[in-house]
Design a protein around this motif. Structure first.
Motif, mmCIF file in Angstrom:
data_model
loop_
_atom_site.group_PDB
_atom_site.id
_atom_site.type_symbol
_atom_site.label_atom_id
_atom_site.label_comp_id
_atom_site.label_asym_id
_atom_site.label_seq_id
_atom_site.Cartn_x
_atom_site.Cartn_y
_atom_site.Cartn_z
ATOM 1 N N GLY A 176 33.750 81.673 57.743
ATOM 2 C CA GLY A 176 33.466 83.053 58.109
ATOM 3 C C GLY A 176 32.256 83.606 57.375
ATOM 4 N N ALA A 177 31.738 84.710 57.879
ATOM 5 C CA ALA A 177 30.519 85.308 57.330
ATOM 6 C C ALA A 177 30.685 85.806 55.904
ATOM 7 C CB ALA A 177 30.058 86.466 58.231
ATOM 8 N N ALA A 178 31.936 86.078 55.481
ATOM 9 C CA ALA A 178 32.167 86.559 54.116
ATOM 10 C C ALA A 178 31.803 85.510 53.077
ATOM 11 C CB ALA A 178 33.626 86.973 53.952
ATOM 12 N N SER A 179 31.716 84.251 53.485
ATOM 13 C CA SER A 179 31.405 83.175 52.532
ATOM 14 C C SER A 179 29.926 83.111 52.185
ATOM 15 C CB SER A 179 31.854 81.822 53.108
ATOM 16 O OG SER A 179 31.101 81.501 54.274
ATOM 17 N N PHE A 180 29.064 83.740 52.997
ATOM 18 C CA PHE A 180 27.627 83.641 52.774
ATOM 19 C C PHE A 180 27.239 84.065 51.351
ATOM 20 C CE2 PHE A 180 26.718 84.597 57.550
ATOM 21 C CZ PHE A 180 27.105 83.304 57.881
ATOM 22 N N ALA A 181 27.763 85.212 50.942
ATOM 23 C CA ALA A 181 27.332 85.815 49.683
ATOM 24 C C ALA A 181 27.610 84.909 48.489
ATOM 25 C CB ALA A 181 28.014 87.160 49.488
ATOM 26 N N TRP A 182 28.745 84.227 48.500
ATOM 27 C CA TRP A 182 29.122 83.419 47.342
ATOM 28 C C TRP A 182 28.258 82.164 47.241
ATOM 29 C CZ3 TRP A 182 31.366 86.659 44.523
ATOM 30 C CH2 TRP A 182 32.215 87.626 45.087
ATOM 31 N N VAL A 183 27.909 81.582 48.372
ATOM 32 C CA VAL A 183 26.992 80.435 48.356
ATOM 33 C C VAL A 183 25.604 80.890 47.903
ATOM 34 C CG1 VAL A 183 25.902 78.646 49.767
ATOM 35 C CG2 VAL A 183 28.304 79.241 50.143
#
Length: 387
Positions: free
Chosen positions: A358-365
């Motif tokens: 999901g798009a919420a994972s972008f920030a952590w990567v």
């Protein structure tokens, strides 16, 4: 001839270089904004239109380093004029082509031209001024990039939807033609690297600091484009799917602010600017991760993110020019390759993350990547980011 003894900024040639960068970025990114009208007009899928951006990047990545190495002994002005003529020719072909294969070939070749252009613009700007003005000259020459993203693409998209996408590519050709005429009459020339001082790619890569700058460039662009390429799905998490334009406007405005800030400070504080920009980017990524459903904090994060992206091209090209020394043109081509590789790989990683997590994972990567860039740039205090 205007030369390196000049004690003030030569605005006309620097703005001409900025316009060349503006044309380059506009040429590269416009298909993203014109996806629907191009798809309808050509009777192809949106995905196939998207490949017009991909083949542009492939052209730059595959040829920037070898062509820059091959042409390093050429006089700079004829090479610059050849690049502008390339934009004129291949955008004209794009404007009139009705065959998808012809479009792909034109886009690949204009990507090749872009790779060569980015290898010479920054060094051209630095050779126009004395040492103490080199960073400021770079900032002026590089302002075409954020202006194209913040203003050129939205305006081009608007008019492309209004009067047709072919008109927009034709308009870019007209601008390129005007720039070509002005440059041929007024642009100063500089000699290329003497034949006896010609360097190989391996020799340049082994110069102190080059690998650090390339690593930071790659991870910075990888982190940036994971989110930028899929900003729509991320903003949907916060109910902002109808406000993508507003969020990108915030990003664009702060990008321009960042560009002007770096122009004032870069000649004395390159290292501090790099470290502080990466730190602010990391903070923005953290906020993106923690507050995916809070519009006001998403807007603040967009502003911080734009501020850091506005300074990136000038900071990184100044750093690679410093460590590249006499082989700065070849070093610049390596930076172009690292930059475009980050963009291309980000599209793949972003798609995988979106589908699987999901798009919420972008920030952590993004945060992990930026922290890695921060560590490397912090360690490169003797060579790479040393002043």
């Amino acid at each position: 001839m205007m030369g390196e003894k000049q004690q003030h900024l030569p605005w006309a040639p620097l703005l001409a270089l900025a316009l060349s960068g503006f044309i380059c970025i506009l040429t590269e990114t416009l298909p993203a904004g014109l996806l629907l009208p191009m798809s309808d007009s050509l009777a192809i899928s949106e995905g196939r239109v998207g490949q017009l951006i991909t083949v542009f990047a492939i052209g730059s990545v595959l040829t920037a380093m070898p062509l820059t190495a091959l042409t390093q002994t050429w006089s700079r002005k004829p090479l610059l004029l050849a690049c502008i003529a390339g934009f004129l020719l291949f955008n004209s072909i794009t404007a009139i082509a009705t065959n998808y294969t012809v479009l792909l070939i034109a886009r690949f070749l204009v990507g090749v031209v872009a790779g060569v252009l980015w290898g010479i613009v920054a060094i051209y700007a630095r050779r126009l001024v004395p040492y103490e003005l080199k960073g400021r000259a770079m900032a002026v020459a590089m302002m075409g990039t954020p202006l194209a993203l913040a203003l050129g693409v939205p305006i081009g998209t608007f008019f492309g939807n209004l009067v047709g996408w072919r008109f927009i590519f034709a308009a870019i050709s007209v601008i390129a033609a005007g720039l070509l005429i002005w440059m041929s009459l007024n642009m100063p020339n500089f000699e290329g690297q003497p034949v006896g001082q010609r360097t190989t790619l391996k020799q340049v890569l082994l110069l102190p600091g080059v690998r650090s700058v390339l690593f930071v460039t790659f991870t910075w662009m990888l982190a940036h484009n994971i989110l930028y390429s899929y900003i729509g799905p991320y903003l949907t998490l916060g109910g902002l799917e109808a406000r993508v334009d507003v969020m990108l406007f915030i990003f664009g405005v702060t990008t321009i602010i960042g560009l002007f800030l770096v122009g004032v400070l870069i000649d004395r504080h390159l290292r501090i600017l790099v470290l502080s920009s990466l730190t602010i980017f990391a903070l923005a990524a953290l906020l993106f991760g923690l507050y995916t459903t809070t519009p006001i904090l998403i807007g603040i994060s967009m502003g911080l993110w734009g501020l850091t992206f506005g300074v990136a091209p000038t900071l990184l090209q100044t750093a690679i020019a410093d460590v590249g020394q006499a082989s700065a043109n070849v070093a610049q081509s390596m930076l172009v390759t690292a930059w475009n590789s980050g963009i291309g790989i980000a599209g793949i990683i972003g798609a995988l993350l979106l589908n699987d997590y999901g798009a919420a994972s972008f920030a952590w990567v993004m945060l992990v990547l930026i922290l890695g860039a921060l560590v490397v740039s912090g360690a490169a205090s003797k060579a790479g980011f040393s002043k």
